[in-house]
Design a protein around this motif. Structure first.
Motif, short mmCIF file in Angstrom:
data_model
loop_
_atom_site.label_atom_id
_atom_site.label_comp_id
_atom_site.label_asym_id
_atom_site.label_seq_id
_atom_site.Cartn_x
_atom_site.Cartn_y
_atom_site.Cartn_z
N ASP A 47 0.83 -1.21 0.00
CA ASP A 47 0.00 0.00 0.00
C ASP A 47 0.87 1.26 0.00
OD1 ASP A 47 0.96 -0.04 2.59
OD2 ASP A 47 -0.99 -0.06 3.57
N GLN A 56 -3.97 -1.06 3.31
CA GLN A 56 -4.31 -2.12 2.35
C GLN A 56 -3.34 -3.29 2.41
OE1 GLN A 56 -4.15 1.13 1.78
NE2 GLN A 56 -5.71 1.87 0.35
N GLU A 284 -7.82 -2.70 -2.61
CA GLU A 284 -8.19 -1.57 -1.74
C GLU A 284 -9.02 -1.99 -0.52
OE1 GLU A 284 -7.09 1.48 -1.87
OE2 GLU A 284 -6.16 1.60 -3.86
#
Length: 322
Positions: A47, A56, A284
Motif C-alpha cells: 500500500d 491495504q 483496496e
C-alpha cells in the motif's frame, strides 16, 4: 472434504469448522508447486502509493479470514467452481515496504510464474497500483481487455509528481501496451472530481466508462457494454472495493458515497458471462476501517463469483463462450 481438501484432524477424525485451522483463501490448500493448478490465489500486501487511507497491506490476511465460509455450489451461476478448477492458495508476494518499483517488479515476477505454469491468478491486494504489476506479469497474453470496477478513473498522469500511484495505474498500463483500451471499460465512476473534464482522460486513452448512475440504472446493459467491448480478447477483471457504496464496504481507501450495493456488484459480475478470463484481482481492502469484517467477507465472495465465471467459461462450448 472441502474444496478438495481433507479438513479432518487425524487424532479425532473430526471435521474442522469454518473458524478453525490456518487461514487460507476459501480454506484451499497452501501450495507453492503450481503443477496441474488451474487457479493460484495470491496476496499482494502493498500500500505504498495510497493518497488517502492506508492499511491495504493487511487486505490479503483479512480476506483469507473473511473467506472461511466461501465454497461449494454457486446456485446463481449454477456451478461449483472448485469441482471444475484445481485451485490453491499460493501465498503472498514478497513486496518491499516503501519501495514501489521493487514491489511492482516482485509482483510482476510472481504473476509471471503463475501464468507460465498455465494457471489463472486471483489476486487480493493491496492498493490499486498493484494492478500495474499484475498486468506486467501477464504480458504473454498480449494487450488484455480490462474490465475495471472502480469509483475513480485511475488515469491521471501523476500524483504529487509521482508517476506510479494507485491513481495512475491505468494510464501507465495503456502506455506500456499491457492493455487494449478500445476493448476496455471502467464501471462505476462517481464522486467529486478536479474539473468538469475529469473523465476525459479515460476516453482520451481510448477506453470507455459508465458512471455509477448509468450502471445502477441498468445493470444488464452495463454488463453488456463491458462484455461486447471485450469481445474475444483475453480479459482481466480488476475490482476496486470503492466502487461499492461505503454503507456496504466501509473498509476501503477512498470511500465515495452513493455507490452500487454489494448485491448489485455481484449481479454485475455474474452478468459478464463466460469471457476469456486470464486474471482477476480485488483491491483496496482496509480491514481496520471495518471492525465487523463486512468488507473482507464481501471481497472473499467476489473472488468466489470470479472463480465461478472462470469455471463456467471452462465448461461451456466455444459458441456459448463467444
Amino acid at each position: 472434504m472441502t474444496n478438495g481438501v481433507d479438513m479432518t484432524l487425524h487424532e479425532t477424525d473430526v471435521p474442522l469448522a469454518a473458524f478453525a485451522g490456518v487461514p487460507t483463501y476459501a480454506r484451499l490448500p497452501h501450495r507453492t508447486d503450481l503443477t496441474n493448478v488451474d487457479v493460484a490465489v495470491l496476496g499482494v500486501p502493498f500500500d505504498g502509493t495510497v493518497t488517502f487511507r492506508s492499511g491495504q497491506r493487511f487486505g490479503p490476511r483479512a480476506v483469507r479470514t473473511g473467506s472461511s465460509t466461501v465454497g461449494g455450489y454457486n446456485p446463481a451461476q449454477q456451478i461449483d467452481p472448485f469441482s471444475v478448477l484445481t485451485c490453491v492458495d499460493h501465498g503472498d508476494v514478497p513486496v518491499v515496504p516503501g519501495n514501489t518499483q521493487r514491489s511492482l517488479a516482485a509482483i510482476e515476477r510472481a504473476v509471471a510464474r503463475v501464468v507460465a505454469a498455465g494457471a489463472v491468478p486471483l489476486l487480493f491486494g493491496g492498493d490499486h497500483s498493484c494492478t500495474l504489476g499484475h498486468l506486467r506479469g501477464m504480458r504473454r497474453h498480449g494487450p488484455v481487455a480490462v474490465i475495471d470496477f472502480d469509483a475513480h478513473t485511475d488515469s491521471g498522469d501523476n500524483y504529487f509528481g509521482e508517476r506510479y500511484s494507485h491513481g495512475t495505474w491505468f494510464r501507465r498500463a495503456v502506455e506500456e501496451e499491457l492493455v487494449s483500451p478500445e476493448h476496455s471499460t471502467l464501471l462505476g465512476l462517481r464522486g467529486s472530481i478536479d474539473s468538469p473534464d475529469g473523465y476525459q482522460a479515460v476516453t482520451e486513452l481510448g477506453a470507455a466508462y459508465l458512471t455509477t448512475d448509468q450502471v445502477a440504472a441498468d445493470l444488464a446493459s452495463a454488463a453488456a457494454t463491458a462484455r461486447e467491448r471485450a469481445g474475444d480478447r483475453p480479459v482481466y477483471v480488476t475490482f476496486d472495493l470503492d466502487v461499492i457504496d461505503p454503507a456496504f464496504a466501509p473498509g476501503t481507501g477512498c470511500p465515495e458515497p452513493g455507490g452500487i450495493t454489494s448485491r448489485e456488484a455481484i449481479a454485475l459480475l455474474r452478468a459478464l458471462g463466460p469471457l476469456d478470463y486470464v486474471g482477476f484481482d480485488v483491491v483496496e481492502l482496509i480491514a481496520e476501517y471495518d471492525p465487523a469484517a463486512v468488507t473482507a467477507v464481501l471481497a472473499g465472495n467476489l473472488g468466489f463469483e470470479m472463480l465461478s465465471l472462470l469455471a463456467r467459461r471452462r465448461t461451456v462450448s466455444p459458441e456459448v463462450a463467444s
